[in-house]
Design a protein around this motif. Sequence first.
Motif, PDB file in Angstrom:
ATOM      1  N   ALA A   1     -21.319 -73.020 -24.132  1.00  0.00           N
ATOM      2  CA  ALA A   1     -19.633 -72.529 -25.309  1.00  0.00           C
ATOM      3  C   ALA A   1     -20.238 -71.267 -25.543  1.00  0.00           C
ATOM      4  CB  ALA A   1     -20.460 -73.521 -26.781  1.00  0.00           C
ATOM      5  N   SER A   2     -21.718 -70.278 -25.555  1.00  0.00           N
ATOM      6  CA  SER A   2     -22.319 -69.046 -25.749  1.00  0.00           C
ATOM      7  C   SER A   2     -21.083 -68.353 -24.551  1.00  0.00           C
ATOM      8  CB  SER A   2     -22.754 -68.888 -26.657  1.00  0.00           C
ATOM      9  OG  SER A   2     -23.792 -68.977 -25.682  1.00  0.00           O
ATOM     10  N   ARG A   3     -20.753 -68.442 -23.710  1.00  0.00           N
ATOM     11  CA  ARG A   3     -20.157 -68.408 -22.356  1.00  0.00           C
ATOM     12  C   ARG A   3     -21.735 -67.123 -21.849  1.00  0.00           C
ATOM     13  NH1 ARG A   3     -14.197 -66.382 -22.944  1.00  0.00           N
ATOM     14  NH2 ARG A   3     -13.395 -68.268 -24.299  1.00  0.00           N
ATOM     15  N   SER A   4     -22.703 -67.432 -22.671  1.00  0.00           N
ATOM     16  CA  SER A   4     -24.398 -66.916 -21.397  1.00  0.00           C
ATOM     17  C   SER A   4     -23.760 -67.226 -19.708  1.00  0.00           C
ATOM     18  CB  SER A   4     -25.454 -67.459 -22.416  1.00  0.00           C
ATOM     19  OG  SER A   4     -25.400 -67.437 -23.584  1.00  0.00           O
ATOM     20  N   THR A   5     -24.543 -65.864 -19.037  1.00  0.00           N
ATOM     21  CA  THR A   5     -24.503 -66.636 -18.120  1.00  0.00           C
ATOM     22  C   THR A   5     -25.796 -67.356 -17.967  1.00  0.00           C
ATOM     23  OG1 THR A   5     -23.508 -64.262 -17.757  1.00  0.00           O
ATOM     24  CG2 THR A   5     -24.979 -64.878 -15.684  1.00  0.00           C
ATOM     25  N   LEU A   6     -26.248 -67.936 -16.906  1.00  0.00           N
ATOM     26  CA  LEU A   6     -26.736 -69.192 -16.758  1.00  0.00           C
ATOM     27  C   LEU A   6     -27.468 -68.254 -15.624  1.00  0.00           C
ATOM     28  CD1 LEU A   6     -25.969 -72.487 -17.992  1.00  0.00           C
ATOM     29  CD2 LEU A   6     -27.817 -71.054 -18.991  1.00  0.00           C
ATOM     30  N   SER A   7     -29.053 -68.277 -14.814  1.00  0.00           N
ATOM     31  CA  SER A   7     -29.758 -68.610 -13.911  1.00  0.00           C
ATOM     32  C   SER A   7     -30.698 -69.326 -14.078  1.00  0.00           C
ATOM     33  CB  SER A   7     -30.109 -66.604 -13.652  1.00  0.00           C
ATOM     34  OG  SER A   7     -30.982 -66.183 -14.829  1.00  0.00           O
TER      35      SER A   7
ATOM     36  N   GLY B   1     -35.237 -69.593 -14.092  1.00  0.00           N
ATOM     37  CA  GLY B   1     -36.212 -69.064 -14.497  1.00  0.00           C
ATOM     38  C   GLY B   1     -37.390 -70.283 -13.747  1.00  0.00           C
ATOM     39  N   PRO B   2     -38.512 -69.264 -14.424  1.00  0.00           N
ATOM     40  CA  PRO B   2     -39.676 -69.799 -13.632  1.00  0.00           C
ATOM     41  C   PRO B   2     -40.313 -71.222 -13.973  1.00  0.00           C
ATOM     42  CG  PRO B   2     -40.491 -67.976 -14.979  1.00  0.00           C
ATOM     43  CD  PRO B   2     -38.496 -68.085 -14.929  1.00  0.00           C
ATOM     44  N   ARG B   3     -40.527 -71.955 -13.899  1.00  0.00           N
ATOM     45  CA  ARG B   3     -41.278 -73.243 -13.590  1.00  0.00           C
ATOM     46  C   ARG B   3     -40.281 -73.696 -14.807  1.00  0.00           C
ATOM     47  NH1 ARG B   3     -43.733 -68.805 -15.614  1.00  0.00           N
ATOM     48  NH2 ARG B   3     -43.595 -68.273 -17.171  1.00  0.00           N
ATOM     49  N   GLY B   4     -39.428 -73.941 -14.336  1.00  0.00           N
ATOM     50  CA  GLY B   4     -38.344 -75.509 -14.808  1.00  0.00           C
ATOM     51  C   GLY B   4     -37.291 -74.747 -15.497  1.00  0.00           C
ATOM     52  N   LEU B   5     -37.891 -73.202 -15.640  1.00  0.00           N
ATOM     53  CA  LEU B   5     -36.528 -73.136 -17.233  1.00  0.00           C
ATOM     54  C   LEU B   5     -35.876 -72.654 -16.701  1.00  0.00           C
ATOM     55  CD1 LEU B   5     -39.739 -71.021 -18.899  1.00  0.00           C
ATOM     56  CD2 LEU B   5     -39.208 -73.578 -19.689  1.00  0.00           C
ATOM     57  N   VAL B   6     -34.120 -72.633 -17.288  1.00  0.00           N
ATOM     58  CA  VAL B   6     -33.614 -71.325 -17.111  1.00  0.00           C
ATOM     59  C   VAL B   6     -33.378 -70.473 -18.744  1.00  0.00           C
ATOM     60  CG1 VAL B   6     -30.881 -72.157 -17.423  1.00  0.00           C
ATOM     61  CG2 VAL B   6     -32.285 -74.189 -17.079  1.00  0.00           C
ATOM     62  N   ILE B   7     -33.015 -69.528 -17.569  1.00  0.00           N
ATOM     63  CA  ILE B   7     -32.398 -68.368 -18.264  1.00  0.00           C
ATOM     64  C   ILE B   7     -31.067 -68.368 -18.515  1.00  0.00           C
ATOM     65  CG2 ILE B   7     -32.668 -65.493 -18.681  1.00  0.00           C
ATOM     66  CD1 ILE B   7     -35.081 -67.108 -18.244  1.00  0.00           C
ATOM     67  N   ALA B   8     -30.594 -68.074 -20.432  1.00  0.00           N
ATOM     68  CA  ALA B   8     -28.805 -67.909 -20.153  1.00  0.00           C
ATOM     69  C   ALA B   8     -29.532 -66.207 -21.122  1.00  0.00           C
ATOM     70  CB  ALA B   8     -28.571 -69.222 -21.255  1.00  0.00           C
ATOM     71  N   ALA B   9     -28.203 -65.970 -20.624  1.00  0.00           N
ATOM     72  CA  ALA B   9     -27.673 -64.668 -20.097  1.00  0.00           C
ATOM     73  C   ALA B   9     -26.932 -63.963 -21.660  1.00  0.00           C
ATOM     74  CB  ALA B   9     -28.865 -63.071 -19.546  1.00  0.00           C
ATOM     75  N   GLY B  10     -27.141 -63.194 -21.907  1.00  0.00           N
ATOM     76  CA  GLY B  10     -25.938 -62.683 -22.712  1.00  0.00           C
ATOM     77  C   GLY B  10     -25.411 -63.470 -24.341  1.00  0.00           C
ATOM     78  N   TYR B  11     -26.339 -63.490 -24.838  1.00  0.00           N
ATOM     79  CA  TYR B  11     -25.974 -65.090 -26.222  1.00  0.00           C
ATOM     80  C   TYR B  11     -25.536 -63.635 -27.389  1.00  0.00           C
ATOM     81  CZ  TYR B  11     -26.738 -67.975 -30.477  1.00  0.00           C
ATOM     82  OH  TYR B  11     -26.588 -68.638 -30.634  1.00  0.00           O
TER      83      TYR B  11
ATOM     84  N   ILE C   1     -33.721 -71.260 -22.762  1.00  0.00           N
ATOM     85  CA  ILE C   1     -33.641 -70.368 -23.183  1.00  0.00           C
ATOM     86  C   ILE C   1     -32.836 -68.877 -22.824  1.00  0.00           C
ATOM     87  CG2 ILE C   1     -35.607 -67.800 -23.933  1.00  0.00           C
ATOM     88  CD1 ILE C   1     -37.978 -69.856 -21.783  1.00  0.00           C
ATOM     89  N   LEU C   2     -32.166 -68.447 -24.345  1.00  0.00           N
ATOM     90  CA  LEU C   2     -31.154 -68.280 -24.426  1.00  0.00           C
ATOM     91  C   LEU C   2     -32.022 -66.877 -25.599  1.00  0.00           C
ATOM     92  CD1 LEU C   2     -30.457 -71.482 -25.701  1.00  0.00           C
ATOM     93  CD2 LEU C   2     -28.362 -70.071 -25.257  1.00  0.00           C
ATOM     94  N   TYR C   3     -31.001 -65.402 -24.207  1.00  0.00           N
ATOM     95  CA  TYR C   3     -31.744 -64.595 -24.403  1.00  0.00           C
ATOM     96  C   TYR C   3     -29.868 -63.493 -25.345  1.00  0.00           C
ATOM     97  CZ  TYR C   3     -35.404 -64.390 -22.123  1.00  0.00           C
ATOM     98  OH  TYR C   3     -37.088 -64.901 -22.048  1.00  0.00           O
ATOM     99  N   ARG C   4     -30.503 -62.424 -26.186  1.00  0.00           N
ATOM    100  CA  ARG C   4     -29.255 -61.090 -26.175  1.00  0.00           C
ATOM    101  C   ARG C   4     -28.315 -60.524 -25.413  1.00  0.00           C
ATOM    102  NH1 ARG C   4     -27.010 -62.524 -30.961  1.00  0.00           N
ATOM    103  NH2 ARG C   4     -28.250 -63.745 -32.745  1.00  0.00           N
TER     104      ARG C   4
ATOM    105  N   GLY D   1     -30.229 -59.147 -15.734  1.00  0.00           N
ATOM    106  CA  GLY D   1     -31.321 -58.517 -15.097  1.00  0.00           C
ATOM    107  C   GLY D   1     -32.530 -58.202 -16.371  1.00  0.00           C
ATOM    108  N   MET D   2     -31.873 -58.509 -17.366  1.00  0.00           N
ATOM    109  CA  MET D   2     -33.079 -57.971 -18.488  1.00  0.00           C
ATOM    110  C   MET D   2     -33.905 -59.325 -18.680  1.00  0.00           C
ATOM    111  SD  MET D   2     -33.321 -54.239 -18.542  1.00  0.00           S
ATOM    112  CE  MET D   2     -34.087 -54.541 -20.286  1.00  0.00           C
ATOM    113  N   ALA D   3     -32.893 -60.268 -19.277  1.00  0.00           N
ATOM    114  CA  ALA D   3     -33.079 -61.068 -19.753  1.00  0.00           C
ATOM    115  C   ALA D   3     -34.413 -61.685 -18.655  1.00  0.00           C
ATOM    116  CB  ALA D   3     -31.421 -62.764 -19.715  1.00  0.00           C
ATOM    117  N   GLY D   4     -35.635 -62.685 -19.842  1.00  0.00           N
ATOM    118  CA  GLY D   4     -36.264 -62.761 -18.696  1.00  0.00           C
ATOM    119  C   GLY D   4     -37.561 -61.824 -18.107  1.00  0.00           C
ATOM    120  N   SER D   5     -37.456 -60.655 -18.246  1.00  0.00           N
ATOM    121  CA  SER D   5     -38.161 -59.992 -17.152  1.00  0.00           C
ATOM    122  C   SER D   5     -39.329 -59.648 -18.214  1.00  0.00           C
ATOM    123  CB  SER D   5     -37.155 -58.232 -16.764  1.00  0.00           C
ATOM    124  OG  SER D   5     -36.631 -58.096 -18.467  1.00  0.00           O
ATOM    125  N   ASP D   6     -39.502 -59.749 -19.521  1.00  0.00           N
ATOM    126  CA  ASP D   6     -40.470 -59.590 -20.639  1.00  0.00           C
ATOM    127  C   ASP D   6     -41.526 -60.690 -20.410  1.00  0.00           C
ATOM    128  OD1 ASP D   6     -42.211 -59.398 -22.289  1.00  0.00           O
ATOM    129  OD2 ASP D   6     -40.961 -58.443 -23.832  1.00  0.00           O
ATOM    130  N   ALA D   7     -42.652 -60.670 -19.129  1.00  0.00           N
ATOM    131  CA  ALA D   7     -43.119 -62.014 -19.278  1.00  0.00           C
ATOM    132  C   ALA D   7     -44.476 -62.599 -20.916  1.00  0.00           C
ATOM    133  CB  ALA D   7     -44.352 -61.686 -18.185  1.00  0.00           C
TER     134      ALA D   7
END
Length: 148
Positions: free
Chosen positions: A27-33, A35-45, A61-64, A68-74
């Motif tokens: 709904a927020s048009r985030s880009t899904l990919s 992630g590690p360990r069964g997680l889903v990264i939603a970028a651009g929230y 996990i929804l990131y603003r 490419g940047m979302a999920g990069s901070d371990a």
Amino acid sequence: MTPAQRLRQMANVINLSTPLGLAVAVASRSTLSRGPRGLVIAAGYHWKLPYAGAFTLGNVILYRAPQGMAGSDATLLGHEERHSTQYAYCLGLPFFAFYGVAAGWSLLRSGDPASRNFFERQAGLVAGGYVDNHNRRHGGPADQRIEA
């Protein structure tokens, strides 16, 4: 994935927190990919609420931050992953109520919603970008005394 990570992933699908996270991401048009360990990264929230650089709904996990940047901070990813585990042991959507009570308690005791919040402390305050204001705020309701 470890058996515990797979169990968390399945629990969060069954308890509807991950489907909610996916719905919010779409709904927020985030880009899904993936992630590690069964997680889903939603970028651009980009919605205004909640006001956070990242937040978790189930295993999503929804990131603003942009893709490419979302999920990069371990460190931040680890903090949000611990919230994913909290959704699983709180049986999904009841996590919202439990978290709300914990945030209210923290606000009353420390002046901010994170410092005394059980869930944020368990996930790692500093890892989530919070400042630890563990000491109780002076002059708040907890400091009022009735004098005879």
